[in-house]
Design a protein around this motif. Structure first.
Motif, PDB file in Angstrom:
ATOM      1  N   ARG A   6      37.583  30.910  39.805  1.00  0.00           N
ATOM      2  CA  ARG A   6      36.782  31.401  41.470  1.00  0.00           C
ATOM      3  C   ARG A   6      36.312  32.425  40.846  1.00  0.00           C
ATOM      4  NH1 ARG A   6      42.308  33.164  39.636  1.00  0.00           N
ATOM      5  NH2 ARG A   6      42.438  35.676  39.649  1.00  0.00           N
ATOM      6  N   ASN A   7      35.603  33.015  42.194  1.00  0.00           N
ATOM      7  CA  ASN A   7      34.442  34.058  41.710  1.00  0.00           C
ATOM      8  C   ASN A   7      35.236  34.958  43.212  1.00  0.00           C
ATOM      9  OD1 ASN A   7      33.928  32.979  44.704  1.00  0.00           O
ATOM     10  ND2 ASN A   7      31.217  32.621  43.795  1.00  0.00           N
ATOM     11  N   ARG A   8      34.998  36.392  42.908  1.00  0.00           N
ATOM     12  CA  ARG A   8      34.999  37.164  44.036  1.00  0.00           C
ATOM     13  C   ARG A   8      34.574  37.180  45.764  1.00  0.00           C
ATOM     14  NH1 ARG A   8      31.762  40.698  42.268  1.00  0.00           N
ATOM     15  NH2 ARG A   8      30.274  41.006  44.285  1.00  0.00           N
ATOM     16  N   ALA A   9      33.698  36.424  46.289  1.00  0.00           N
ATOM     17  CA  ALA A   9      33.855  35.800  47.248  1.00  0.00           C
ATOM     18  C   ALA A   9      34.541  35.182  47.680  1.00  0.00           C
ATOM     19  CB  ALA A   9      32.265  35.033  47.469  1.00  0.00           C
ATOM     20  N   ALA A  10      35.199  33.959  46.760  1.00  0.00           N
ATOM     21  CA  ALA A  10      36.825  33.399  46.974  1.00  0.00           C
ATOM     22  C   ALA A  10      37.885  34.169  47.616  1.00  0.00           C
ATOM     23  CB  ALA A  10      36.476  32.328  46.334  1.00  0.00           C
ATOM     24  N   GLU A  11      38.205  35.125  46.761  1.00  0.00           N
ATOM     25  CA  GLU A  11      39.464  36.027  47.064  1.00  0.00           C
ATOM     26  C   GLU A  11      39.103  36.607  48.147  1.00  0.00           C
ATOM     27  OE1 GLU A  11      39.611  38.209  43.422  1.00  0.00           O
ATOM     28  OE2 GLU A  11      39.875  36.832  42.202  1.00  0.00           O
ATOM     29  N   GLU A  12      38.252  36.766  47.952  1.00  0.00           N
ATOM     30  CA  GLU A  12      37.836  37.543  49.483  1.00  0.00           C
ATOM     31  C   GLU A  12      37.983  36.937  50.463  1.00  0.00           C
ATOM     32  OE1 GLU A  12      33.893  39.605  49.080  1.00  0.00           O
ATOM     33  OE2 GLU A  12      35.589  41.241  48.054  1.00  0.00           O
ATOM     34  N   THR A  13      37.540  35.284  50.377  1.00  0.00           N
ATOM     35  CA  THR A  13      37.289  34.822  52.018  1.00  0.00           C
ATOM     36  C   THR A  13      38.602  34.249  52.012  1.00  0.00           C
ATOM     37  OG1 THR A  13      35.131  34.374  51.288  1.00  0.00           O
ATOM     38  CG2 THR A  13      36.178  32.708  52.690  1.00  0.00           C
ATOM     39  N   PHE A  14      39.242  34.635  51.113  1.00  0.00           N
ATOM     40  CA  PHE A  14      41.180  33.975  51.214  1.00  0.00           C
ATOM     41  C   PHE A  14      41.957  34.281  50.256  1.00  0.00           C
ATOM     42  CE2 PHE A  14      38.578  30.148  50.598  1.00  0.00           C
ATOM     43  CZ  PHE A  14      38.012  29.293  51.210  1.00  0.00           C
ATOM     44  N   PRO A  15      42.708  36.532  51.726  1.00  0.00           N
ATOM     45  CA  PRO A  15      43.271  37.217  51.225  1.00  0.00           C
ATOM     46  C   PRO A  15      44.358  36.205  51.051  1.00  0.00           C
ATOM     47  CG  PRO A  15      42.760  37.214  53.268  1.00  0.00           C
ATOM     48  CD  PRO A  15      41.508  35.514  52.907  1.00  0.00           C
ATOM     49  N   GLY A  16      44.402  36.893  49.305  1.00  0.00           N
ATOM     50  CA  GLY A  16      46.524  36.086  49.754  1.00  0.00           C
ATOM     51  C   GLY A  16      46.660  35.171  48.961  1.00  0.00           C
ATOM     52  N   LEU A  17      45.503  34.902  48.101  1.00  0.00           N
ATOM     53  CA  LEU A  17      45.777  33.368  47.017  1.00  0.00           C
ATOM     54  C   LEU A  17      46.373  34.090  46.272  1.00  0.00           C
ATOM     55  CD1 LEU A  17      44.389  30.467  47.066  1.00  0.00           C
ATOM     56  CD2 LEU A  17      42.275  31.297  46.310  1.00  0.00           C
ATOM     57  N   VAL A  18      45.618  35.116  45.939  1.00  0.00           N
ATOM     58  CA  VAL A  18      45.668  35.137  44.058  1.00  0.00           C
ATOM     59  C   VAL A  18      46.968  36.125  44.487  1.00  0.00           C
ATOM     60  CG1 VAL A  18      44.631  36.132  42.381  1.00  0.00           C
ATOM     61  CG2 VAL A  18      43.616  35.432  43.264  1.00  0.00           C
ATOM     62  N   GLY A  19      48.120  36.083  43.680  1.00  0.00           N
ATOM     63  CA  GLY A  19      49.173  36.703  44.401  1.00  0.00           C
ATOM     64  C   GLY A  19      49.521  37.582  42.918  1.00  0.00           C
ATOM     65  N   ASP A  20      50.250  38.313  42.771  1.00  0.00           N
ATOM     66  CA  ASP A  20      51.150  39.124  41.627  1.00  0.00           C
ATOM     67  C   ASP A  20      51.850  38.478  41.064  1.00  0.00           C
ATOM     68  OD1 ASP A  20      52.839  40.137  43.946  1.00  0.00           O
ATOM     69  OD2 ASP A  20      52.939  42.017  44.050  1.00  0.00           O
ATOM     70  N   ASP A  21      52.374  37.352  41.475  1.00  0.00           N
ATOM     71  CA  ASP A  21      53.100  36.702  40.313  1.00  0.00           C
ATOM     72  C   ASP A  21      53.555  35.730  39.760  1.00  0.00           C
ATOM     73  OD1 ASP A  21      52.309  34.644  41.643  1.00  0.00           O
ATOM     74  OD2 ASP A  21      53.939  33.983  42.742  1.00  0.00           O
ATOM     75  N   GLY A  22      52.177  36.113  39.313  1.00  0.00           N
ATOM     76  CA  GLY A  22      51.880  35.204  37.582  1.00  0.00           C
ATOM     77  C   GLY A  22      51.237  34.620  37.805  1.00  0.00           C
ATOM     78  N   ARG A  23      51.814  33.442  39.088  1.00  0.00           N
ATOM     79  CA  ARG A  23      51.625  32.503  38.701  1.00  0.00           C
ATOM     80  C   ARG A  23      49.939  31.471  39.414  1.00  0.00           C
ATOM     81  NH1 ARG A  23      55.696  29.904  42.934  1.00  0.00           N
ATOM     82  NH2 ARG A  23      54.806  27.835  41.831  1.00  0.00           N
ATOM     83  N   ARG A  24      49.500  30.751  38.760  1.00  0.00           N
ATOM     84  CA  ARG A  24      47.795  30.605  39.030  1.00  0.00           C
ATOM     85  C   ARG A  24      47.483  29.871  40.639  1.00  0.00           C
ATOM     86  NH1 ARG A  24      45.942  25.288  35.266  1.00  0.00           N
ATOM     87  NH2 ARG A  24      45.457  26.920  33.911  1.00  0.00           N
ATOM     88  N   PRO A  25      46.783  30.396  41.451  1.00  0.00           N
ATOM     89  CA  PRO A  25      47.018  30.291  42.903  1.00  0.00           C
ATOM     90  C   PRO A  25      46.470  28.497  43.147  1.00  0.00           C
ATOM     91  CG  PRO A  25      45.110  32.067  41.446  1.00  0.00           C
ATOM     92  CD  PRO A  25      45.297  30.842  40.294  1.00  0.00           C
ATOM     93  N   ASN A  26      46.915  28.690  44.567  1.00  0.00           N
ATOM     94  CA  ASN A  26      47.155  27.139  44.291  1.00  0.00           C
ATOM     95  C   ASN A  26      46.713  26.709  46.025  1.00  0.00           C
ATOM     96  OD1 ASN A  26      48.357  24.687  45.547  1.00  0.00           O
ATOM     97  ND2 ASN A  26      48.747  24.295  43.776  1.00  0.00           N
TER      98      ASN A  26
END
Length: 266
Positions: free
Chosen positions: A135-155
């Motif tokens: 994913r790119n930075r814009a996707a992370e900003e558009t979908f906040p919380g998608l990338v967690g801090d638990d080390g799991r792959r975003p889904n």
């Protein structure tokens, strides 16, 4: 093709759900007074499909019997199934090719780089279970919380149903979530026995009351693009058009690109 016990149980439940959905009038049958249950009776559907009520009952009970293409076509016609549901019926009955499990090879670097090249348009690559592979930075900003801090792959499935922020970001959360769940069911039906789908479905069942309510409705859907309204911090509601492209040679890897189609504001 062989049919797994899970497919037989799912086929029976799917048939029951669709039998309950269609009324005798819609099926062209005369009204016969008060009815204790909605929809068609088993013997009525069997009559419409040209088979014995006993044999149809065995099919609905998930017994180990084989239905021919002709029988499935007759059931699909009697139940007024749209094409996507007819295909799902054949898939559950073991009469359609089962999708091969994808190779576990990592995403090719040149494919993983595509979302980065599309910045500032939100873009990402997902696999068949909606794991986000790139994913790119814009996707992370558009979908906040998608990338967690638990080390799991975003889904995206977990994000939609288990991340509280998703209900604020997705302006039309319920229809979006319900459509996503229908697509997960469709994909899972094409990969019987794949533990990845079983784990994903179990996890969202445990964490979402909506999943527990909607899953028994046996809704199926496919989609290759569309339009979403997303709430963006500081900008309000932004309408996006999105398009999905399968990666060449890897049909379970999909590139999704978003582009603004309207102005911001509630």
């Amino acid at each position: 093709m062989s049919q797994t016990p899970e497919q037989r149980r799912e086929l029976g439940a799917f048939l029951r759900s669709r039998r309950a959905r269609i009324t005798p009038v819609e099926a062209g049958l005369p009204l016969t007074g008060r009815r204790r249950t909605p929809g068609l009776r088993r013997e009525e559907l069997a009559l419409l499909a040209g088979m014995s009520a006993t044999w149809y009952t065995y099919l609905e009970q998930g017994r180990d019997i084989r239905a021919s293409d002709q029988v499935l076509d007759a059931l699909a016609g009697a139940l007024r199934l749209p094409p996507i549901e007819r295909d799902h019926l054949f898939q559950l009955a073991g009469r359609a090719p089962v999708a091969e499990l994808p190779d576990a090879e990592p995403l090719a670097p040149e494919v993983a780089a595509v979302p980065l090249l599309l910045q500032p348009q939100p873009a990402y690559v997902i696999d068949g279970t909606y794991d986000v592979l790139s994913r790119n930075r814009a996707a992370e900003e558009t979908f906040p919380g998608l990338v967690g801090d638990d080390g799991r792959r975003p889904n995206f499935v977990r994000w939609t149903f288990l991340e509280p922020l998703a209900r604020d970001v997705l302006v039309d959360w319920e229809p979006e979530a319900r459509g996503l769940l229908a697509r997960v069911r469709t994909l899972a039906g094409g990969h019987p026995g794949d533990p990845r789908y079983a784990r994903l479905v179990e996890e969202i069942h445990q964490g979402s009351a909506e999943v527990r309510d909607w899953w028994p409705r046996f809704e199926v859907e496919t989609r290759g693009g569309g339009r979403k309204r997303l709430r963006s911090p500081g900008r309000g509601v932004v309408t996006y058009d999105y398009t999905a492209f399968h990666v060449a040679g890897q049909p379970d890897r999909t590139l999704v690109i978003y582009a603004e189609s309207g102005g911001a504001g509630e």
